[in-house]
Design a protein around this motif. Structure first.
Motif, PDB file in Angstrom:
ATOM      1  N   GLU A  73       9.314  62.341  54.988  1.00  0.00           N
ATOM      2  CA  GLU A  73       8.645  63.643  54.945  1.00  0.00           C
ATOM      3  C   GLU A  73       8.772  64.274  53.557  1.00  0.00           C
ATOM      4  OE1 GLU A  73       8.657  66.769  58.311  1.00  0.00           O
ATOM      5  OE2 GLU A  73      10.104  67.502  56.828  1.00  0.00           O
ATOM      6  N   SER A  74       9.943  64.124  52.919  1.00  0.00           N
ATOM      7  CA  SER A  74      10.128  64.703  51.586  1.00  0.00           C
ATOM      8  C   SER A  74       9.191  64.071  50.559  1.00  0.00           C
ATOM      9  CB  SER A  74      11.587  64.539  51.133  1.00  0.00           C
ATOM     10  OG  SER A  74      11.855  63.237  50.661  1.00  0.00           O
ATOM     11  N   LEU A  75       8.733  62.851  50.848  1.00  0.00           N
ATOM     12  CA  LEU A  75       7.818  62.146  49.953  1.00  0.00           C
ATOM     13  C   LEU A  75       6.352  62.438  50.262  1.00  0.00           C
ATOM     14  CD1 LEU A  75       9.686  58.721  49.828  1.00  0.00           C
ATOM     15  CD2 LEU A  75       9.526  60.417  47.993  1.00  0.00           C
ATOM     16  N   GLY A  76       6.126  63.308  51.226  1.00  0.00           N
ATOM     17  CA  GLY A  76       4.758  63.728  51.501  1.00  0.00           C
ATOM     18  C   GLY A  76       4.108  63.050  52.676  1.00  0.00           C
ATOM     19  N   ARG A  77       4.840  62.236  53.404  1.00  0.00           N
ATOM     20  CA  ARG A  77       4.254  61.572  54.561  1.00  0.00           C
ATOM     21  C   ARG A  77       4.364  62.463  55.790  1.00  0.00           C
ATOM     22  NH1 ARG A  77       4.793  55.355  56.294  1.00  0.00           N
ATOM     23  NH2 ARG A  77       3.915  55.479  58.369  1.00  0.00           N
ATOM     24  N   PRO A  78       3.298  62.649  56.553  1.00  0.00           N
ATOM     25  CA  PRO A  78       3.411  63.416  57.794  1.00  0.00           C
ATOM     26  C   PRO A  78       4.455  62.785  58.707  1.00  0.00           C
ATOM     27  CG  PRO A  78       1.106  63.043  57.227  1.00  0.00           C
ATOM     28  CD  PRO A  78       1.915  62.190  56.290  1.00  0.00           C
ATOM     29  N   ALA A  79       5.337  63.603  59.236  1.00  0.00           N
ATOM     30  CA  ALA A  79       6.438  63.088  60.040  1.00  0.00           C
ATOM     31  C   ALA A  79       5.921  62.438  61.317  1.00  0.00           C
ATOM     32  CB  ALA A  79       7.406  64.210  60.377  1.00  0.00           C
ATOM     33  N   ALA A  80       6.494  61.280  61.662  1.00  0.00           N
ATOM     34  CA  ALA A  80       6.150  60.615  62.914  1.00  0.00           C
ATOM     35  C   ALA A  80       6.781  61.325  64.102  1.00  0.00           C
ATOM     36  CB  ALA A  80       6.595  59.157  62.867  1.00  0.00           C
ATOM     37  N   PHE A  81       7.831  62.101  63.853  1.00  0.00           N
ATOM     38  CA  PHE A  81       8.469  62.907  64.883  1.00  0.00           C
ATOM     39  C   PHE A  81       9.206  64.035  64.178  1.00  0.00           C
ATOM     40  CE2 PHE A  81      11.579  59.734  63.674  1.00  0.00           C
ATOM     41  CZ  PHE A  81      12.767  60.447  63.581  1.00  0.00           C
ATOM     42  N   ASP A  82       9.625  65.026  64.929  1.00  0.00           N
ATOM     43  CA  ASP A  82      10.328  66.166  64.360  1.00  0.00           C
ATOM     44  C   ASP A  82      11.805  65.815  64.231  1.00  0.00           C
ATOM     45  OD1 ASP A  82      11.369  68.572  63.564  1.00  0.00           O
ATOM     46  OD2 ASP A  82      10.728  69.701  65.331  1.00  0.00           O
ATOM     47  N   TRP A  83      12.213  65.419  63.034  1.00  0.00           N
ATOM     48  CA  TRP A  83      13.600  64.980  62.846  1.00  0.00           C
ATOM     49  C   TRP A  83      14.587  66.144  62.959  1.00  0.00           C
ATOM     50  CZ3 TRP A  83      16.384  67.013  58.744  1.00  0.00           C
ATOM     51  CH2 TRP A  83      15.656  67.574  57.686  1.00  0.00           C
ATOM     52  N   ARG A  84      14.103  67.372  62.869  1.00  0.00           N
ATOM     53  CA  ARG A  84      14.985  68.542  63.001  1.00  0.00           C
ATOM     54  C   ARG A  84      15.181  68.980  64.459  1.00  0.00           C
ATOM     55  NH1 ARG A  84      11.235  69.452  59.267  1.00  0.00           N
ATOM     56  NH2 ARG A  84      11.808  69.696  57.077  1.00  0.00           N
ATOM     57  N   ALA A  85      14.417  68.410  65.376  1.00  0.00           N
ATOM     58  CA  ALA A  85      14.453  68.878  66.768  1.00  0.00           C
ATOM     59  C   ALA A  85      15.819  68.630  67.391  1.00  0.00           C
ATOM     60  CB  ALA A  85      13.377  68.164  67.582  1.00  0.00           C
ATOM     61  N   PRO A  86      16.300  69.563  68.203  1.00  0.00           N
ATOM     62  CA  PRO A  86      17.585  69.334  68.872  1.00  0.00           C
ATOM     63  C   PRO A  86      17.479  68.220  69.906  1.00  0.00           C
ATOM     64  CG  PRO A  86      16.540  71.324  69.705  1.00  0.00           C
ATOM     65  CD  PRO A  86      15.709  70.867  68.528  1.00  0.00           C
TER      66      PRO A  86
END
Length: 278
Positions: free
Chosen positions: A202-215
């Motif tokens: 995500e930091s490289l500009g790729r749309p996230a495949a999932f929400d890595w921040r989700a609890p």
């Protein structure tokens, strides 16, 4: 949040990747590979990068070794990393220094900043990290917070360079969940490694495949007895040996070579995003 303003809009252009760092980047406590090495978020990232390239057209090296201080990373890995001339480099280090009671934080910043500058001089995109906040999950870690906050600010300052992206783990409360950590409480679990790999993408500009921040889904809290047993097991199996190495000046990485010292062709294990593992 990550520094994505100047990041590329696609990662398909990265044909080579070098990982630099300590146990975090080596992949400690992730699943074991057939060759006996831990997999780790950097291998998972390499899988996804390789999947965006034609077969055989991606190269990967991982120079990280567990237990290394920033001075050792700087002296033992930096020259190799710059000589390899990869398109992408991840750089993580300094937390092992911060864990020590007499850490020279100014020296840590000096060496980390020099490493970032020299890697950027090769033309590589560099990804750096902030530490998670240990005070939200580990008793007795409050003494570390001033140095961790100072390092967080320093890394974000370096990221004023548009070729440096930052993965801000400090601001992700999901890492307060002990299920993202291994039994030793210092290294990520497989699910933790999976999330860091996605955060880098995500930091490289790729749309996230999932929400890595989700609890993670709620879990029943452990009983008092189970918690006391886990604390005793941790002290016996992990804290005691760690303190022993500190007192004798030894490191878990002494004499250990990098798991992937050369920038060699790397084939993706899967060309699909991973399913959730926790």
């Amino acid at each position: 949040m990550e520094n994505t303003q100047n990041a590329p809009t696609t990662i398909s252009g990265y044909a080579s990747y070098v990982a630099v760092g300590d146990s975090f980047t080596e992949g400690m406590c992730d699943d074991l590979l057939p060759d006996g090495h831990y997999r780790g978020w950097a291998d998972r990232l390499a899988d996804r990068l390789a999947a965006d390239r034609p077969t055989g057209d991606f190269r990967y090296a991982n120079l990280a070794v567990r237990g290394k201080l920033i001075g050792q990373i700087h002296d033992e890995q930096l020259a190799t990393a710059t000589a390899l001339g990869a398109d992408l480099v991840t750089l993580a280090g300094g937390l092992n220094d911060v864990l020590r009671p007499r850490c020279d934080i100014a020296r840590v910043e000096e060496l980390l900043g020099d490493a970032a500058t020299r890697l950027r001089a090769t033309g590589a995109t560099v990804v750096m990290f902030t530490s998670t906040d240990p005070t939200r999950r580990m008793a007795g870690s409050a003494r570390l917070l001033p140095a961790i906050l100072r390092m967080k600010a320093f890394v974000h300052e370096l990221a004023q360079d548009p070729g440096i992206a930052v993965v801000d783990l400090f601001s992700a409360p999901c890492f307060d969940d002990r299920r993202l950590w291994a039994e030793d409480r210092l290294h990520l679990s497989p699910e933790g490694h999976r999330r860091v790999a996605e955060a880098v993408l995500e930091s490289l500009g790729r749309p996230a495949a999932f929400d890595w921040r989700a609890p993670l889904p709620p879990a029943d809290p452990p009983s008092r007895g189970a918690k006391l047993a886990a604390d005793a097991r941790w002290a016996r199996n992990h804290l005691g040996p760690w303190l022993g190495r500190r007192l004798t000046g030894r490191s878990s990485g002494d004499g250990r070579p990098p798991k992937r010292a050369e920038l060699l062709p790397y084939e993706a294990r899967s060309r699909e995003p991973e399913a959730r593992e926790a």
